[in-house]
Design a protein around this motif. Structure first.
Motif, mmCIF file in Angstrom:
data_model
loop_
_atom_site.group_PDB
_atom_site.id
_atom_site.type_symbol
_atom_site.label_atom_id
_atom_site.label_comp_id
_atom_site.label_asym_id
_atom_site.label_seq_id
_atom_site.Cartn_x
_atom_site.Cartn_y
_atom_site.Cartn_z
ATOM 1 N N UNK A 113 0.397 10.831 -12.224
ATOM 2 C CA UNK A 113 1.781 10.381 -12.360
ATOM 3 C C UNK A 113 1.859 8.908 -12.756
ATOM 4 N N UNK A 114 0.862 8.118 -12.341
ATOM 5 C CA UNK A 114 0.906 6.695 -12.691
ATOM 6 C C UNK A 114 0.703 6.446 -14.175
ATOM 7 N N UNK A 157 8.304 10.840 -2.918
ATOM 8 C CA UNK A 157 9.747 11.007 -2.937
ATOM 9 C C UNK A 157 10.181 11.688 -4.231
ATOM 10 N N UNK A 158 9.580 11.236 -5.305
ATOM 11 C CA UNK A 158 9.876 11.801 -6.616
ATOM 12 C C UNK A 158 9.538 13.289 -6.654
ATOM 13 N N UNK A 184 11.918 15.291 -4.391
ATOM 14 C CA UNK A 184 13.237 15.421 -4.985
ATOM 15 C C UNK A 184 13.226 16.492 -6.079
ATOM 16 N N UNK A 185 12.212 16.434 -6.890
ATOM 17 C CA UNK A 185 12.022 17.385 -7.988
ATOM 18 C C UNK A 185 11.961 18.806 -7.417
ATOM 19 N N UNK A 229 -1.216 11.273 -6.116
ATOM 20 C CA UNK A 229 -1.314 10.081 -5.275
ATOM 21 C C UNK A 229 -0.047 9.854 -4.461
ATOM 22 N N UNK A 244 17.038 11.442 -8.644
ATOM 23 C CA UNK A 244 15.818 11.800 -9.374
ATOM 24 C C UNK A 244 15.660 10.889 -10.582
ATOM 25 N N UNK A 304 7.011 6.295 -3.218
ATOM 26 C CA UNK A 304 7.820 6.552 -4.398
ATOM 27 C C UNK A 304 7.356 7.844 -5.072
ATOM 28 N N UNK A 355 -4.973 5.691 -8.444
ATOM 29 C CA UNK A 355 -5.359 6.930 -9.100
ATOM 30 C C UNK A 355 -4.625 7.005 -10.427
ATOM 31 N N UNK A 382 3.030 4.883 -3.118
ATOM 32 C CA UNK A 382 2.746 6.275 -2.751
ATOM 33 C C UNK A 382 4.015 6.973 -2.296
ATOM 34 N N UNK A 408 0.835 -1.198 0.000
ATOM 35 C CA UNK A 408 0.000 0.000 0.000
ATOM 36 C C UNK A 408 0.871 1.250 0.000
ATOM 37 N N UNK A 468 14.880 7.248 -9.569
ATOM 38 C CA UNK A 468 13.516 7.017 -9.085
ATOM 39 C C UNK A 468 12.549 6.903 -10.244
#
Lengths: 317, 533
Positions: A170-171, A101-102, A105-106, A266, B18, A98, B222, A96, A92, B21
């Motif tokens: 993002x997915x 974190x992305x 970081x960005x 998400x 970055x 990841x 999502x 999320x 679960x 990931x």
């Protein structure tokens, strides 16, 4: 080596802190009014259904027993199953985490040059029109909450200019470039929210350093101004700003909830909030421990960097 | 390491992270384009909805805690019969049905050749199992625990009387007549599942006969992705190849997403955003009929509300018109202090005869008769949370009116997520909401003595008898007369205040068609949804 010594004692304390955090959270979820059975089964559940649900999930046993069981699982690297969906917590939380974190970081990578450049400009042209302009801008930035900033950016760049998406799916991103394009608005929102503090901090530090004797010496020697700032002043002014950055890092992981909501991102913030409402202890624990750990590590990182960046501290006994 | 090297290394490390990931994350869900041949670009419809159920979501029709859940279950399953927005029953998996003379035995004839997503054909066994599972999951052989209101709503069915008479014929043998059985069994939990299916599997598989199949379902995805079921039984449907559902909690985000064209449809537009979308040539607003109700509830057995004069006071100290115009910006209809709003053809009196209020004079008189006055003011605490648009606004209108007639009216606001759990049914004076229901269930869901949700503590054996008699009356006019009597009774003596209903406003891009928002928010039909690309 002082670094090793600091690391050792801090990691030890970190573990104690995390343990305490986990216990406090477990207790808090227990004390909060309303229970998970009612949340999961909904408005229309009967008492028998709720009792049955608690029995099936083992929630009818004393809290300390459940906490002990959960803790022994965690020590072995198993965070247990979500009480709501019965999926493994790792399954679960990780996707999320990841995502968040992305995004963090960005935002962080945007934040660094953003605050260094603007902070330096402010300090070098202090009390001039550039400084006044930037100070006004940062003050405005400070006083606008993130969700207003996010909505504003979404309106300008998403609805009017249609340059960036306002819903960050993002997915569904198919490439690295597309992911970066999708996340631009939330990342910029976060970067601005962090940078406004750092810019002011850096400006003040830099002014102090720029007025010190060795900088004046460099200027009198005829070193070009950009070199004075980059090579002589900035590294010394960065040290105090590091602590702000550490706090910002922690904010990034834990406090992005609002921004996540605005852009329907998400991430872990949304998951944490939803899980608190569902009283899903294992998921809340996992999220909270991650946030705490990031906070601790970020501070530790800042301290270590401070030591490494400051030659005087490196050789201390 | 020098300082310069250190800084340089840090920057490099950040960039590498970055990149790692994003690239490393790809197998986790990115670039999983549909596995169809790339002959034609598949028609993907993006649909935004609100009210996410989070980790709680399930594809099991028995367990539907949120609006998100309804939406998804509607896409993957069918029922025996479907309901129109006027609560007319139309055939779905059953081609036709009939009852014996006294409505104690109903026979449903199933459509032939209907396939489940796993390929097996729908037979009467599946239907029998579905209904038995709703009535009593354990006894039907499924140890799932689900919060469904189905068991209580279907309590009139006889568990052993649900019979597979033939491969395509299902019989419901009842202990007592049920004149409106097809309507009564078309509830939000009676979507047909395969015989023997367990909640534990259904919650992720969503194996039904419906037009869309969930792709790799996870509760908190999502978007949630659904692909067209190629063997769907309705010729030529569904029109879209894929539907992607996005949970957009923030109303402003939903409005921006439809404006910018990122979403093709938005299930619910907040009233506050309507004005900006109305003038947008690229957006079409879609309005449902009166859908969800808003009401104040009083416990009729608890002082001071055990005095009908006091109950009537609270029904007349505000303007019904003002609630609709101010709290809902006109997007709703007034109620008549009972579950059936007066615009319905079967309401007990038409809208024109409903007193709009306020009537402070009568209210003051009633208060005085009940023993309250300036020296002895009535004190009440009213619980509210902004569950649905207009809740807080309504409470404030009541408060203003109360002040006018000398009542000390305190509003206590509760967080939205805690409301149904910690406040509802636990305090004597509060706000509630209901989905639109036909008379038989609308009048019994919280007013019958054995109700699961005794909102107003209204329990009158004669009232229950009246409803029972109505449900067994075969003549439609006679039956309606009985229901009307029950409505009038609640209006004149019950603990329900207002009960007006607001419209659900959805939005579509102007190149998209085929979605009609239903009065029941649990009904979601995307079979004909399509967009010109």
């Amino acid at each position: 080596m002082i670094v090793v010594k600091v690391l050792f004692s801090r990691v030890l304390w970190a573990l104690v802190t995390l343990f305490a955090v986990s216990f406090i959270i477990f207790t808090a979820i227990e004390i909060l009014p309303g229970d998970i059975a009612a949340r999961v089964l909904g408005r229309y559940a009967t008492e028998e259904m709720k009792a049955e649900f608690r029995r099936m999930r083992g929630l009818d046993r004393p809290m300390l027993v459940r906490y002990g069981e959960w803790l022994s699982g965690v020590v072995q690297g198993d965070f247990g199953d979500s009480l709501v969906s019965e999926f493994n917590v790792g399954e679960v939380v990780l996707p999320k985490l990841r995502n968040t974190f992305l995004l963090a970081l960005y935002a962080f990578i945007l934040y660094i040059p953003f605050s260094i450049i603007l902070g330096s400009l402010s300090a070098v042209f202090r009390e001039g029109s550039v400084d006044t302009f930037l100070s006004t801008l940062t003050l405005i930035g400070l006083s606008i909450p993130e969700f207003v900033m996010g909505t504003l950016l979404a309106f300008i760049f998403g609805v009017v200019l249609m340059a960036f998406p306002v819903v960050v799916a993002i997915n569904m991103a198919r490439s690295f470039g597309e992911a970066l394009h999708m996340m631009a608005l939330p990342a910029v929102t976060l970067a601005i929210a962090m940078a406004v503090y750092a810019i002011r901090m850096l400006r003040d530090n830099l002014i102090e350093v720029l007025e010190s004797d060795y900088v004046r010496m460099a200027i009198l020697k005829g070193v070009p101004m950009y070199q004075v700032v980059l090579r002589h002043a900035l590294p010394n002014a960065l040290v105090p700003a590091l602590n702000v950055t550490a706090l910002n890092l922690a904010y990034l992981i834990g406090g992005v909830v609002v921004v996540e909501k605005v852009f329907a991102f998400p991430g872990i913030g949304t998951l944490l909030i939803d899980s608190v409402f569902l009283r899903d202890a294992p998921v809340v624990e996992a999220c909270a421990l991650i946030v705490s750990a990031v906070y601790i590590v970020a501070n530790l990182f800042a301290d270590v960097m401070t030591i490494l960046l400051n030659p005087r501290l490196r050789t201390a006994k | 390491m020098t300082r310069k090297q250190l800084l340089f290394a840090t920057c490099l490390a950040l960039l590498a992270m970055l990149f790692a990931t994003v690239v490393g994350a790809r197998p986790l869900g990115m670039d999983t384009s549909p596995n169809e041949v790339k002959a034609a670009e598949p028609l993907i419809i993006k649909f935004a909805y609100t009210d996410p159920g989070g980790e709680n979501n399930s594809m099991d029709p028995l367990n539907q805690p949120s609006g998100e859940n309804h939406v998804m279950v509607n896409m993957s399953y069918n029922r025996l019969a479907d309901l129109t927005s006027n609560f007319e029953v139309v055939p779905e998996l059953a081609e036709r049905w009939e009852s014996n003379e006294d409505a104690t035995e109903w026979t449903f004839y199933l459509r032939k050749g209907v396939k489940f997503h796993d390929g097996h054909e729908l037979t009467s066994e599946d239907v029998v199992y579905t209904f038995k599972r709703v009535l009593d999951p354990k006894r039907a052989g499924d140890d799932t625990v689900a919060g469904s209101e189905g068991a209580s709503q279907l309590a009139f069915l006889n568990y052993d009387g649900i019979i597979a008479a033939d491969r395509y014929v299902v019989k419901f043998k009842l202990d007592a007549p049920a004149a409106e059985l097809p309507l009564m069994i078309s509830i939000k939990n009676t979507w047909i599942v395969p015989a023997g299916a367990k909640g534990a599997d259904l919650k992720t598989s969503g194996n039904g006969t419906g037009p869309f199949i969930p792709v790799d379902f996870k509760p908190v995805d999502s978007p949630h992705r659904f692909v067209k079921f190629k063997d769907y039984w309705e010729e030529g449907l569904p029109l879209a190849d894929e539907i992607h559902l996005y949970p957009l909690v923030e109303a402003a985000t939903r409005a921006q997403a439809i404006k910018s064209g990122e979403m093709d449809f938005v299930q619910i537009i907040d009233f506050a955003n309507i004005a900006e979308l109305e003038n947008d040539p690229n957006v079409t607003l879609l309005k449902s009929g009166p859908s969800t109700s808003m009401l104040g509830i009083m416990w009729v057995d608890t002082p001071p509300f055990d005095d009908n004069r006091i109950r009537q006071v609270f029904k007349m100290i505000y303007s019904k018109r003002e609630v609709v115009d101010v709290c809902w910006l006109g997007y709703g209809v007034i109620g008549d202090d009972n579950p059936i709003n007066p615009q319905m053809p079967y309401a007990w009196r038409p809208e024109e005869e409903v007193p709009i209020g306020p009537d402070y004079e009568t209210a003051r008189k009633l208060l005085a008769e009940a023993g309250y006055g300036p020296d002895n003011p009535l004190k009440v605490e009213f619980y509210v949370s902004e569950q649905f648009p207009g809740f807080t606004c309504f409470a404030q209108l009541l408060q203003q009116g109360a002040k006018e007639v000398g009542i000390d009216f305190q509003i206590i606001t509760s967080p939205v997520q805690e409301y149904w759990d910690n406040v509802w049914l636990k305090v004597p004076f509060m706000m509630s909401a209901h989905v639109q229901r036909p008379p038989f269930s609308g009048l019994s869901i919280s007013h019958a003595c054995n109700s699961l949700y005794p909102e107003t503590h209204w329990c009158k054996p004669e009232y229950d008898e009246l409803l029972l008699k109505a449900s067994r009356t075969l003549d439609p006019d006679e039956r309606l007369a009985l229901y009307r009597k029950a409505m009038r009774w609640i209006t004149e003596e019950g603990g329900d205040i207002f009960e007006g209903k607001f419209f659900t406003v959805a939005a579509a891009r102007s190149n998209c068609t085929g979605y009609v928002p239903d009065v029941q928010i649990s009904r979601f039909d995307v079979r004909r949804v399509t967009c010109k690309r």
